[in-house]
Design a protein around this motif. Structure first.
Motif, PDB file in Angstrom:
ATOM      1  N   ILE A   1       0.837  -1.199   0.000  1.00  0.00           N
ATOM      2  CA  ILE A   1       0.000   0.000   0.000  1.00  0.00           C
ATOM      3  C   ILE A   1       0.873   1.251   0.000  1.00  0.00           C
ATOM      4  CG2 ILE A   1      -1.556   1.388   1.432  1.00  0.00           C
ATOM      5  CD1 ILE A   1      -2.993  -1.145   2.227  1.00  0.00           C
ATOM      6  N   VAL A   2       1.924   1.243   0.821  1.00  0.00           N
ATOM      7  CA  VAL A   2       2.718   2.454   1.018  1.00  0.00           C
ATOM      8  C   VAL A   2       3.645   2.743  -0.158  1.00  0.00           C
ATOM      9  CG1 VAL A   2       4.480   3.515   2.482  1.00  0.00           C
ATOM     10  CG2 VAL A   2       2.607   2.246   3.527  1.00  0.00           C
ATOM     11  N   VAL A   3       4.476   1.760  -0.528  1.00  0.00           N
ATOM     12  CA  VAL A   3       5.597   2.039  -1.435  1.00  0.00           C
ATOM     13  C   VAL A   3       5.200   2.152  -2.910  1.00  0.00           C
ATOM     14  CG1 VAL A   3       7.834   1.185  -2.242  1.00  0.00           C
ATOM     15  CG2 VAL A   3       7.251   1.061   0.176  1.00  0.00           C
ATOM     16  N   PRO A   4       4.402   1.227  -3.484  1.00  0.00           N
ATOM     17  CA  PRO A   4       4.121   1.335  -4.927  1.00  0.00           C
ATOM     18  C   PRO A   4       3.479   2.651  -5.346  1.00  0.00           C
ATOM     19  CG  PRO A   4       3.514  -0.837  -4.124  1.00  0.00           C
ATOM     20  CD  PRO A   4       3.832  -0.016  -2.923  1.00  0.00           C
ATOM     21  N   SER A   5       2.564   3.191  -4.541  1.00  0.00           N
ATOM     22  CA  SER A   5       1.928   4.459  -4.910  1.00  0.00           C
ATOM     23  C   SER A   5       2.942   5.586  -4.948  1.00  0.00           C
ATOM     24  CB  SER A   5       0.805   4.803  -3.928  1.00  0.00           C
ATOM     25  OG  SER A   5      -0.301   3.952  -4.111  1.00  0.00           O
ATOM     26  N   LEU A   6       3.872   5.601  -3.981  1.00  0.00           N
ATOM     27  CA  LEU A   6       4.885   6.647  -3.975  1.00  0.00           C
ATOM     28  C   LEU A   6       5.903   6.431  -5.083  1.00  0.00           C
ATOM     29  CD1 LEU A   6       5.479   6.974  -0.130  1.00  0.00           C
ATOM     30  CD2 LEU A   6       4.195   8.497  -1.617  1.00  0.00           C
ATOM     31  N   SER A   7       6.127   5.187  -5.480  1.00  0.00           N
ATOM     32  CA  SER A   7       7.064   4.909  -6.568  1.00  0.00           C
ATOM     33  C   SER A   7       6.479   5.262  -7.929  1.00  0.00           C
ATOM     34  CB  SER A   7       7.450   3.419  -6.557  1.00  0.00           C
ATOM     35  OG  SER A   7       8.068   3.067  -5.346  1.00  0.00           O
ATOM     36  N   ASN A   8       5.163   5.419  -8.005  1.00  0.00           N
ATOM     37  CA  ASN A   8       4.495   5.797  -9.253  1.00  0.00           C
ATOM     38  C   ASN A   8       3.627   7.024  -9.005  1.00  0.00           C
ATOM     39  OD1 ASN A   8       4.920   3.314 -11.275  1.00  0.00           O
ATOM     40  ND2 ASN A   8       4.656   2.547  -9.209  1.00  0.00           N
ATOM     41  N   PRO A   9       4.230   8.183  -8.692  1.00  0.00           N
ATOM     42  CA  PRO A   9       3.447   9.343  -8.286  1.00  0.00           C
ATOM     43  C   PRO A   9       2.696   9.965  -9.454  1.00  0.00           C
ATOM     44  CG  PRO A   9       5.734   9.953  -8.512  1.00  0.00           C
ATOM     45  CD  PRO A   9       5.661   8.455  -8.728  1.00  0.00           C
ATOM     46  N   ARG A  10       1.673  10.730  -9.090  1.00  0.00           N
ATOM     47  CA  ARG A  10       0.893  11.427 -10.104  1.00  0.00           C
ATOM     48  C   ARG A  10       1.714  12.541 -10.736  1.00  0.00           C
ATOM     49  NH1 ARG A  10      -4.568  11.365 -10.623  1.00  0.00           N
ATOM     50  NH2 ARG A  10      -4.722  10.340  -8.617  1.00  0.00           N
ATOM     51  N   ALA A  11       2.516  13.255  -9.937  1.00  0.00           N
ATOM     52  CA  ALA A  11       3.335  14.329 -10.475  1.00  0.00           C
ATOM     53  C   ALA A  11       4.573  13.749 -11.147  1.00  0.00           C
ATOM     54  CB  ALA A  11       3.757  15.274  -9.355  1.00  0.00           C
ATOM     55  N   PRO A  12       5.042  14.345 -12.256  1.00  0.00           N
ATOM     56  CA  PRO A  12       6.227  13.822 -12.948  1.00  0.00           C
ATOM     57  C   PRO A  12       7.492  14.123 -12.165  1.00  0.00           C
ATOM     58  CG  PRO A  12       5.472  15.826 -13.998  1.00  0.00           C
ATOM     59  CD  PRO A  12       4.453  15.496 -12.955  1.00  0.00           C
ATOM     60  N   VAL A  13       8.179  13.083 -11.718  1.00  0.00           N
ATOM     61  CA  VAL A  13       9.437  13.231 -10.999  1.00  0.00           C
ATOM     62  C   VAL A  13      10.405  12.210 -11.540  1.00  0.00           C
ATOM     63  CG1 VAL A  13       8.372  14.095  -8.875  1.00  0.00           C
ATOM     64  CG2 VAL A  13       8.663  11.642  -9.195  1.00  0.00           C
ATOM     65  N   HIS A  14      11.649  12.309 -11.105  1.00  0.00           N
ATOM     66  CA  HIS A  14      12.650  11.353 -11.544  1.00  0.00           C
ATOM     67  C   HIS A  14      12.320   9.958 -10.995  1.00  0.00           C
ATOM     68  CE1 HIS A  14      15.050  14.452 -13.281  1.00  0.00           C
ATOM     69  NE2 HIS A  14      15.243  15.071 -12.135  1.00  0.00           N
ATOM     70  N   THR A  15      12.693   8.945 -11.739  1.00  0.00           N
ATOM     71  CA  THR A  15      12.457   7.567 -11.310  1.00  0.00           C
ATOM     72  C   THR A  15      13.245   7.291 -10.034  1.00  0.00           C
ATOM     73  OG1 THR A  15      12.142   6.894 -13.587  1.00  0.00           O
ATOM     74  CG2 THR A  15      12.629   5.161 -11.993  1.00  0.00           C
ATOM     75  N   PHE A  16      12.622   6.619  -9.080  1.00  0.00           N
ATOM     76  CA  PHE A  16      13.270   6.321  -7.808  1.00  0.00           C
ATOM     77  C   PHE A  16      12.869   4.918  -7.398  1.00  0.00           C
ATOM     78  CE2 PHE A  16      13.705   6.181  -3.238  1.00  0.00           C
ATOM     79  CZ  PHE A  16      14.873   6.885  -3.000  1.00  0.00           C
ATOM     80  N   VAL A  17      13.837   4.046  -7.256  1.00  0.00           N
ATOM     81  CA  VAL A  17      13.575   2.673  -6.831  1.00  0.00           C
ATOM     82  C   VAL A  17      13.945   2.561  -5.366  1.00  0.00           C
ATOM     83  CG1 VAL A  17      14.133   0.249  -7.184  1.00  0.00           C
ATOM     84  CG2 VAL A  17      14.023   1.809  -9.145  1.00  0.00           C
ATOM     85  N   TYR A  18      12.975   2.225  -4.520  1.00  0.00           N
ATOM     86  CA  TYR A  18      13.201   2.187  -3.086  1.00  0.00           C
ATOM     87  C   TYR A  18      13.490   0.770  -2.624  1.00  0.00           C
ATOM     88  CZ  TYR A  18      12.088   1.992   1.884  1.00  0.00           C
ATOM     89  OH  TYR A  18      12.131   1.741   3.237  1.00  0.00           O
ATOM     90  N   LYS A  19      14.624   0.623  -1.958  1.00  0.00           N
ATOM     91  CA  LYS A  19      14.966  -0.615  -1.272  1.00  0.00           C
ATOM     92  C   LYS A  19      15.480  -0.223   0.111  1.00  0.00           C
ATOM     93  CE  LYS A  19      16.207  -3.245  -5.430  1.00  0.00           C
ATOM     94  NZ  LYS A  19      17.268  -3.996  -6.134  1.00  0.00           N
ATOM     95  N   PRO A  20      14.879  -0.740   1.176  1.00  0.00           N
ATOM     96  CA  PRO A  20      15.288  -0.323   2.522  1.00  0.00           C
ATOM     97  C   PRO A  20      16.772  -0.556   2.758  1.00  0.00           C
ATOM     98  CG  PRO A  20      13.254  -1.599   2.592  1.00  0.00           C
ATOM     99  CD  PRO A  20      13.774  -1.712   1.197  1.00  0.00           C
ATOM    100  N   SER A  21      17.384   0.359   3.485  1.00  0.00           N
ATOM    101  CA  SER A  21      18.803   0.247   3.809  1.00  0.00           C
ATOM    102  C   SER A  21      18.985  -0.614   5.051  1.00  0.00           C
ATOM    103  CB  SER A  21      19.399   1.636   4.047  1.00  0.00           C
ATOM    104  OG  SER A  21      18.867   2.198   5.241  1.00  0.00           O
ATOM    105  N   TRP A  22      20.249  -0.878   5.384  1.00  0.00           N
ATOM    106  CA  TRP A  22      20.542  -1.690   6.569  1.00  0.00           C
ATOM    107  C   TRP A  22      20.046  -1.002   7.838  1.00  0.00           C
ATOM    108  CZ3 TRP A  22      23.450  -0.032  10.682  1.00  0.00           C
ATOM    109  CH2 TRP A  22      24.241   1.106  10.482  1.00  0.00           C
ATOM    110  N   VAL A  23      20.047   0.323   7.829  1.00  0.00           N
ATOM    111  CA  VAL A  23      19.558   1.053   9.003  1.00  0.00           C
ATOM    112  C   VAL A  23      18.071   0.774   9.213  1.00  0.00           C
ATOM    113  CG1 VAL A  23      19.140   3.351   9.950  1.00  0.00           C
ATOM    114  CG2 VAL A  23      21.293   2.853   8.789  1.00  0.00           C
ATOM    115  N   GLU A  24      17.302   0.825   8.142  1.00  0.00           N
ATOM    116  CA  GLU A  24      15.862   0.598   8.257  1.00  0.00           C
ATOM    117  C   GLU A  24      15.562  -0.832   8.688  1.00  0.00           C
ATOM    118  OE1 GLU A  24      13.677   2.793   4.845  1.00  0.00           O
ATOM    119  OE2 GLU A  24      15.754   2.588   4.207  1.00  0.00           O
TER     120      GLU A  24
END
Length: 886
Positions: A370-393
């Motif tokens: 629910i959280v990540v895919p919507s933010l990875s495909n935003p309505r506003a045009p922005v640069h592509t960003f692939v989210y993968k949690p870091s070791w800290v997270e």
């Protein structure tokens, strides 16, 4: 002294519940130490995050919510365990709930702290958390969230404490030393007098009723934090009940898991019996069916609406990068628990444990999807960003779960995990106490304090009816629904596909020979007066260089049409004559705007030379390449300063890949792999040379998509790779994922390098010689892969006919019928898709005037509709031509 006093005869039967409080075994210590170590590591990770900021995580724009908010929603959902098991079952007087209520209430209180804690982790600056309260904005769902969770935490804590008082008093009377003092303070003067029992039961009843709507409001408000936005697949009115159902679902699963652990570790088999797991298993089964219903309803409405931004997220979840998580969620949340719990033979203690663990895994995946895919495909045009949690997270997430387990274990060493006084009351009435009172230690239960009549028949009937309705309704819905055809014009659907009422047809659009030809038109036609191209100058219109056109050429041309009235008004204000475009000019202009983003991928997002230097050393490049070194097998790369470009880097790494592999094997060097932006940073380092960072932009020669298509065949790339379903197999289909591969030229160079060994082995297996590329050939190949979807467009004539009737028929006909505008079958030079779009553009000013005079709205095209309408016009014109000839 803090040892327990001898138990009285009356309460000796419940010694198994009290005994774990006063004994700490070796296994408990080992588990506590292990969990404490995980918590310690998490504290180190948090310190690291506080020191380095949120840059230590992989959160960023547009994915500013990731693992932390996923955990927040998950923990708040699990907190509904106490609400359902204790409050609801207490109200309906389900007496089997007595041994498990406290376990559920403890989960409720503890997980809320970790839910709130994850919000603080996500802030990056926890010291600013109070700003939400000190400077509230009542229209913000965030302040609603803070208020509801605060109230829920207070109510849940009170609801946990009140039923604890009689058992705390029991421990007070059976201990000495610090425990006696500790329990004495918490017992608050409890003696078990009748008036105390009366007040306690009345207060618990009021709290049980009040905590339910508070709990429902909490997860409803949590859903509003998402639903009140316009993010794709968040702006949903069903999110409130959907989140509440999911919360109860995960809460039941959590309490089942806790019951199994407590039962096994503390030997409470006499209290936590198979009937409890069977009843909770049935509840979990019903909630699994309800969850499936809400999930199906949510995704059905999204698919049916065919809204482009929503479909981007929909496809990313079901068929794209998040598909493994989505289908795993479905397996864990429904298939596994339904298979186990629907069968009486498998609905055992072990079976319900497996089902509950599966549900908790699945519900965490649901929160993530629910959280990540919507933010990875935003309505506003922005640069592509692939989210993968870091070791800290990941570390902080592990620390939260470990800290919860540690605190839960600590609670069991301070208080009875099963309510003794409730069990004693139940036992007293079941035995028919003639005095009407039961004794718990030195406490007395007043007459009538015991279980009320239950209605197991009604409960079973209700559960059965709900189960039949939910499962039957879902089955009917699935049986009557068929998957619709993919949206026409999407880049990942290049080949013709069946539509709802017919079949798509391929639209013939020629690949451009030089995508930059349209640059001259952009100036000559006056577009530059209103639009900038990734510049700093302010213009009337949007900066086209900063917009990312994700659709096909027909979608881009359709966007021209959509904005025609606005552009006409601006041109009139600026006294600019609207330009006309021929079919060729329209094709060149659209190709240029499509290509501009492609040629900006490296220039617009330069790499970091300092990071590239670290990559150069970390990947072992220094072992073969060095500045001024004559004793190394590779050349001195500093000699090429100023010559490096993305194309050059991709070319030389491919051409020399086999040779470098031989040298590396001889020196025992492992084949390095490049991830993320590493190749872009390496390129920036090589461009800067030994002089450090540079602001100079390095451009590379434009490639020809048309020549690239010819090279793709002549170099025998089509032996292993298909393009839009046409070609060889073994490698990925570059047509369906073309823009993904060349979204960044440097990343493609890294991808080719990473798979160079595998491709070399596959070529050898197929007896195909390894080919090399010149710089221009590499540019042409990459341009072809980027533009392959430009020329692969399909439209559905049937849907196009519906669009024509709705949007065009008031003014135009095809093949007969008098209208205000001309019959489109009689107009020459409308035999190509781009020609139709160009003609529409040229006549837009006149059409705008006509529509305004008739008070008609300007027809707009959603992605795919321009292709459908064009397919309809072309098919009808081809049908009308033989009739006219006769």
């Amino acid at each position: 002294m803090d040892a327990p006093l001898p138990a009285s005869t009356a309460d000796a039967s419940h010694d198994e519940i009290i005994a774990p409080i006063f004994t700490i075994g070796r296994s408990f210590r080992l588990w506590a130490m292990a969990l404490a170590a995980v918590v310690g590591w998490a504290l180190f990770a948090w310190t690291w995050q506080l020191t380095h900021g949120l840059g230590a995580t992989n959160l960023g724009r547009p994915v500013y919510w990731g693992l932390y908010i996923t955990n927040f929603v998950f923990f708040v959902g699990v907190s509904h365990a106490g609400t359902l098991i204790s409050a609801i079952l207490r109200i309906v007087q389900a007496e089997w709930r007595r041994p498990i209520t406290r376990m559920a209430e403890v989960i409720t209180v503890l997980v809320l702290f970790f839910g709130v804690g994850n919000v603080l982790l996500d802030l990056g600056r926890p010291d600013r958390a109070l700003n939400v309260i000190l400077h509230p904005h009542l229209r913000s769902p965030l302040i609603w969230d803070v208020s509801s969770i605060t109230v829920y935490l207070m109510c849940s804590s009170i609801y946990l404490y009140l039923p604890l008082i009689p058992d705390i008093a029991l421990l007070r009377d059976r201990t000495t030393g610090w425990r006696h003092v500790f329990y004495g303070r918490l017992a608050n003067g409890w003696t078990g007098a009748p008036h105390q029992w009366h007040r306690l039961e009345k207060t618990i009843s009021i709290m049980a009723i009040g905590v339910i709507p508070v709990a429902v409001s909490v997860h409803t408000v949590v859903s509003w934090v998402f639903g009140m936005t316009i993010q794709p697949m968040w702006h949903s009115s069903i999110f409130g009940p959907y989140f509440v159902v999911g919360a109860i679902f995960s809460g039941i699963a959590a309490i089942i898991t806790a019951m199994v652990v407590v039962r096994k570790v503390y030997g409470l088999e006499r209290y936590l019996q198979p009937v409890h797991f069977n009843n909770l298993g049935l509840l979990l089964l019903v909630m699994a069916c309800l969850w499936l219903y809400f999930t199906f309803a949510e995704y059905l409405t999204t698919w049916y609406a065919q809204e482009p931004n929503e479909l981007n997220v929909f496809n990313a979840k079901l068929f794209g990068p998040f598909a493994p998580l989505f289908w795993a969620m479905l397996v864990f949340c429904f298939i596994v628990p339904f298979t186990i719990l629907a069968n009486n033979r498998t609905r055992t203690i072990a079976g319900t444990l497996i089902a509950s663990i599966s549900v908790n895994i699945g519900m965490w995946l649901e929160r993530f999807t629910i959280v990540v895919p919507s933010l990875s495909n935003p309505r506003a045009p922005v640069h592509t960003f692939v989210y993968k949690p870091s070791w800290v997270e990941w570390s902080l997430m592990a620390g939260c779960f470990a800290a919860f387990a540690l605190l839960y274990m600590g609670f069991t060493k301070l208080f009875p995990i099963i309510s003794i006084w409730e069990l004693s009351a139940e036992t007293s009435e079941a035995a028919g106490d003639p005095a009407g009172a039961a004794t718990v230690g030195r406490l007395h239960l007043p007459p009538g304090h015991g279980p009320a009549r239950t209605v197991p028949g009604l409960a079973r009937t209700t559960l059965g009816v709900v189960l039949i309705l939910v499962v039957g309704g879902s089955a009917v819905a699935f049986g009557q629904t068929r998957p619709a055809a993919p949206a026409v014009g999407r880049p990942d659907r290049a080949s013709a596909q069946p539509s709802r009422t017919g079949r798509d047809i391929t639209l013939s659009i020629e690949l451009p020979d030089n995508p930059t030809t349209g640059a001259l038109l952009f100036v000559e036609k006056g577009c530059v007066r209103c639009h900038a191209l990734a510049g700093n100058a302010t213009r009337v219109g949007p900066d086209l260089g900063r917009l990312h056109f994700r659709g096909t050429v027909m979608d881009l041309a359709g966007s021209f049409w959509n904005h025609a009235p606005v552009m006409r008004e601006k041109m009139l204000d600026m006294k600019i004559q609207p330009p006309t475009l021929t079919s060729r000019e329209m094709a060149d202009l659209v190709a240029f705007l499509t290509a501009y983003r492609y040629y900006l991928t490296e220039v617009g997002q330069p790499g970091n030379p300092a990071a590239g230097k670290a990559v150069f050393a970390g990947k072992g490049c220094t072992r073969c390449h060095g500045a001024g070194a004559w004793d190394k097998p590779g050349p001195d790369l500093s000699r090429y300063k100023g010559r490096f470009s993305s194309i050059f880097l991709a070319q030389v790494m491919w051409n020399h890949g086999a040779e470098m592999a031989t040298v590396m094997r001889g020196q025992g060097i492992a084949w390095p792999k490049f991830e993320g932006r590493e190749m872009g940073d390496l390129l920036a380092f090589l461009q800067a040379g030994s002089g450090g960072a540079t602001d100079e932009r390095v451009y590379f020669e434009p490639g020809s998509p048309r020549r690239g298509r010819e090279l793709f065949a002549s170099k025998r790339c089509d032996q292993c790779h298909a393009v839009a379903g046409i070609g060889g197999h073994g490698g990925p289909d570059l047509g369906r994922r073309g823009r993904e591969f060349v979204g960044s030229i440097s990343s493609l160079a890294g991808l080719m390098w990473n798979h160079s060994q595998g491709m070399t082995a596959e070529l050898a297996r197929r007896n195909i010689p390894r080919v090399s590329f010149s710089g221009q050939e590499m540019a042409d190949i990459l341009a072809y892969l980027y533009f392959v979807n430009y020329a692969t467009v399909s439209g559905n004539p049937d849907r196009g006919g519906e669009l024509f009737i709705k949007k065009c028929s008031p003014c135009h006909s095809i093949g007969g019928g008098k209208r205000i505008g001309p019959d489109l079958s009689t107009i020459t030079d409308l035999d190509e898709p781009i020609a139709i779009i160009a003609a529409m553009w040229d006549h837009a000013p006149k059409m705008d005037q006509e529509l305004r005079s008739r008070n008609l709205p300007w027809p707009r095209f959603e992605p795919g509709e321009a292709a459908d309408l064009t397919a309809f016009v072309l098919s009808r014109r081809s049908q009308a031509a033989p009739t006219a000839a006769r």
